[in-house]
Scaffold this motif. Structure first.
Motif, PDB file in Angstrom:
ATOM      1  N   VAL A 181      34.085  32.827  37.493  1.00 22.51           N
ATOM      2  CA  VAL A 181      33.644  32.074  38.704  1.00 22.51           C
ATOM      3  C   VAL A 181      34.191  32.987  39.896  1.00 22.51           C
ATOM      4  O   VAL A 181      33.048  32.972  40.690  1.00 22.51           O
ATOM      5  CB  VAL A 181      34.170  30.554  38.892  1.00 22.51           C
ATOM      6  N   VAL A 182      35.055  33.544  40.156  1.00 24.31           N
ATOM      7  CA  VAL A 182      35.465  34.149  41.167  1.00 24.31           C
ATOM      8  C   VAL A 182      34.584  35.551  41.327  1.00 24.31           C
ATOM      9  O   VAL A 182      33.985  35.770  42.429  1.00 24.31           O
ATOM     10  CB  VAL A 182      36.832  34.556  41.079  1.00 24.31           C
ATOM     11  N   ALA A 183      34.439  36.065  40.005  1.00 29.00           N
ATOM     12  CA  ALA A 183      33.361  37.121  39.999  1.00 29.00           C
ATOM     13  C   ALA A 183      31.966  36.877  40.574  1.00 29.00           C
ATOM     14  O   ALA A 183      31.151  37.587  41.174  1.00 29.00           O
ATOM     15  CB  ALA A 183      33.143  37.815  38.844  1.00 29.00           C
ATOM     16  N   GLU A 184      31.491  35.486  40.597  1.00 29.03           N
ATOM     17  CA  GLU A 184      30.234  35.233  40.954  1.00 29.03           C
ATOM     18  C   GLU A 184      30.010  34.879  42.573  1.00 29.03           C
ATOM     19  O   GLU A 184      29.152  34.574  43.045  1.00 29.03           O
ATOM     20  CB  GLU A 184      29.716  33.859  40.197  1.00 29.03           C
ATOM     21  N   LEU A 185      31.463  34.853  43.118  1.00 28.15           N
ATOM     22  CA  LEU A 185      31.410  34.808  44.480  1.00 28.15           C
ATOM     23  C   LEU A 185      30.798  35.768  45.301  1.00 28.15           C
ATOM     24  O   LEU A 185      30.553  35.695  46.696  1.00 28.15           O
ATOM     25  CB  LEU A 185      32.910  34.384  45.152  1.00 28.15           C
ATOM     26  N   GLY A 186      30.586  37.193  44.799  1.00 31.37           N
ATOM     27  CA  GLY A 186      29.987  38.184  45.385  1.00 31.37           C
ATOM     28  C   GLY A 186      30.972  38.728  46.486  1.00 31.37           C
ATOM     29  O   GLY A 186      30.348  39.500  47.304  1.00 31.37           O
ATOM     30  N   ARG A 187      32.384  38.808  46.275  1.00 34.10           N
ATOM     31  CA  ARG A 187      33.112  39.149  47.224  1.00 34.10           C
ATOM     32  C   ARG A 187      33.876  40.240  46.670  1.00 34.10           C
ATOM     33  O   ARG A 187      34.317  40.115  45.639  1.00 34.10           O
ATOM     34  CB  ARG A 187      33.769  38.162  48.107  1.00 34.10           C
ATOM     35  N   PRO A 188      34.362  41.448  47.399  1.00 31.12           N
ATOM     36  CA  PRO A 188      35.466  42.182  46.968  1.00 31.12           C
ATOM     37  C   PRO A 188      36.541  41.400  46.319  1.00 31.12           C
ATOM     38  O   PRO A 188      37.166  40.414  47.084  1.00 31.12           O
ATOM     39  CB  PRO A 188      35.644  43.347  47.881  1.00 31.12           C
TER      40      PRO A 188
END
Length: 334
Positions: free
Chosen positions: A298-305
């Motif tokens: 889910v964190v990876a889908e946030l699109g932030r470093p």
């Protein structure tokens, strides 16, 4: 991971849901940034004296104090971390002294309770004063003679649920001050907060509620036009167990006889009780790892470093802060 260049950022704002360790991350980031002989200021605005506890120093006054040296880098000398505990009353008195030369008069206002009245009845003014001091630390001018000019400022900010309200001081003052010096200061502060020199980093742990609050926080920061920085995943469990063994632990198919034999080779009398306890702990760990992996996606889908920091088994002390600082440096955030 999304690549990022943080070299232009002068103000690193660190926020996160309560319990995620945002203050710890802010302190580690300050230590990591204090390299190449750089001067870094670590600020707090929530009145908890968290910096003093983490660095094991006396409670901080409203003054910039040197508290630590930063990481060494490529054999060069370390930089220095200074700390500042900002409270609205002191910030207002300093503002009156710097811009209106109200030295004794300002202190008289404090004795009469006018300062407390002003910052309590109008919370928007309180945030303008707190953020105004942060702005002054980032963008020093001739009014603050002899003050240190910092290469970076790290702000241990309020939690994610309040961060956009805290930073978006213009909206907070919309119905309170449309003109005048307070409004002018708010406008000036916002020029920094909305610029590429600022990044708002969000700290989370790999649990559903903090990750969801992080996603909501990013959406809200975008909505009000504030620059979103990195997502820092804190307190990550060790990942040194092979995937096949994790699957077996989760399915309850680990070989109990092999575990008992391994214990015996190590000189430990396993016994059925110890082996059963280890199997239960292995299953709990595997379940936790599966939940973490789902939230990591889910964190990876946030699109932030995104950067990850380990859970420190002995808790966080000054040595632990330096360990986390080295991790942030290695990963490229500091």
């Amino acid at each position: 991971m999304v690549d990022a260049d943080w070299s232009r950022v002068r103000l690193h704002v660190v926020t996160g849901k309560g319990g995620t360790g945002k203050s710890t991350v802010a302190a580690a980031l300050a230590l990591g940034l204090a390299s190449h002989g750089q001067q870094v200021l670590l600020c707090e605005v929530e009145g908890r004296q968290g910096i003093a506890r983490m660095f094991d120093v006396d409670p901080l006054p409203y003054a910039e104090r040197r508290i630590a040296t930063g990481l060494r880098h490529d054999g060069g000398p370390p930089g220095v971390v200074h700390a500042l505990h900002i409270d609205p009353e002191s910030a207002l008195l300093e503002y009156l002294s710097m811009y209106y030369k109200l030295g004794r008069a300002g202190r008289a206002l404090d004795r009469f309770g006018v300062v407390e009245f002003a910052t309590t009845i109008a919370p928007g003014v309180r945030d303008v004063l707190l953020t105004g001091k942060v702005f002054e630390a980032v963008q020093r001018n001739s009014r603050n003679k002899g003050a240190i000019r910092y290469d970076a400022v790290v702000l241990d900010a309020p939690p994610t649920g309040r961060i956009s309200q805290f930073l978006n001081v213009n909206d907070e003052l919309a119905g309170l001050a449309k003109v005048g010096p307070i409004r002018s200061q708010a406008d000036t502060v916002m020029t920094l907060f909305r610029s590429p020199r600022t990044a708002v980093h969000l700290v989370t742990v790999l649990e559903e509620m903090p990750v969801q609050e992080t996603a909501d926080g990013i959406a809200e920061l975008h909505r009000v036009g504030l620059p979103v920085g990195a997502v820092i995943v804190n307190q990550v469990r060790p990942r040194d167990i092979a995937p096949a063994d994790l699957e077996a632990a989760l399915a309850g198919t680990l070989d109990a006889d092999r575990i008992a034999a391994d214990l015996g080779e190590a000189g430990i009398d396993g016994g059925a009780g110890l082996v059963d306890g280890l199997l239960e702990e292995a299953r709990d760990h595997a379940e936790r790892r599966a939940l973490e992996d789902a939230q990591r996606a889910v964190v990876a889908e946030l699109g932030r470093p995104t950067y990850e920091l380990p859970r420190l088994p002995g808790g966080v002390d000054l040595g632990g802060l330096y360990e986390l600082a080295a991790d942030l440096k290695k990963q490229g955030l500091a």
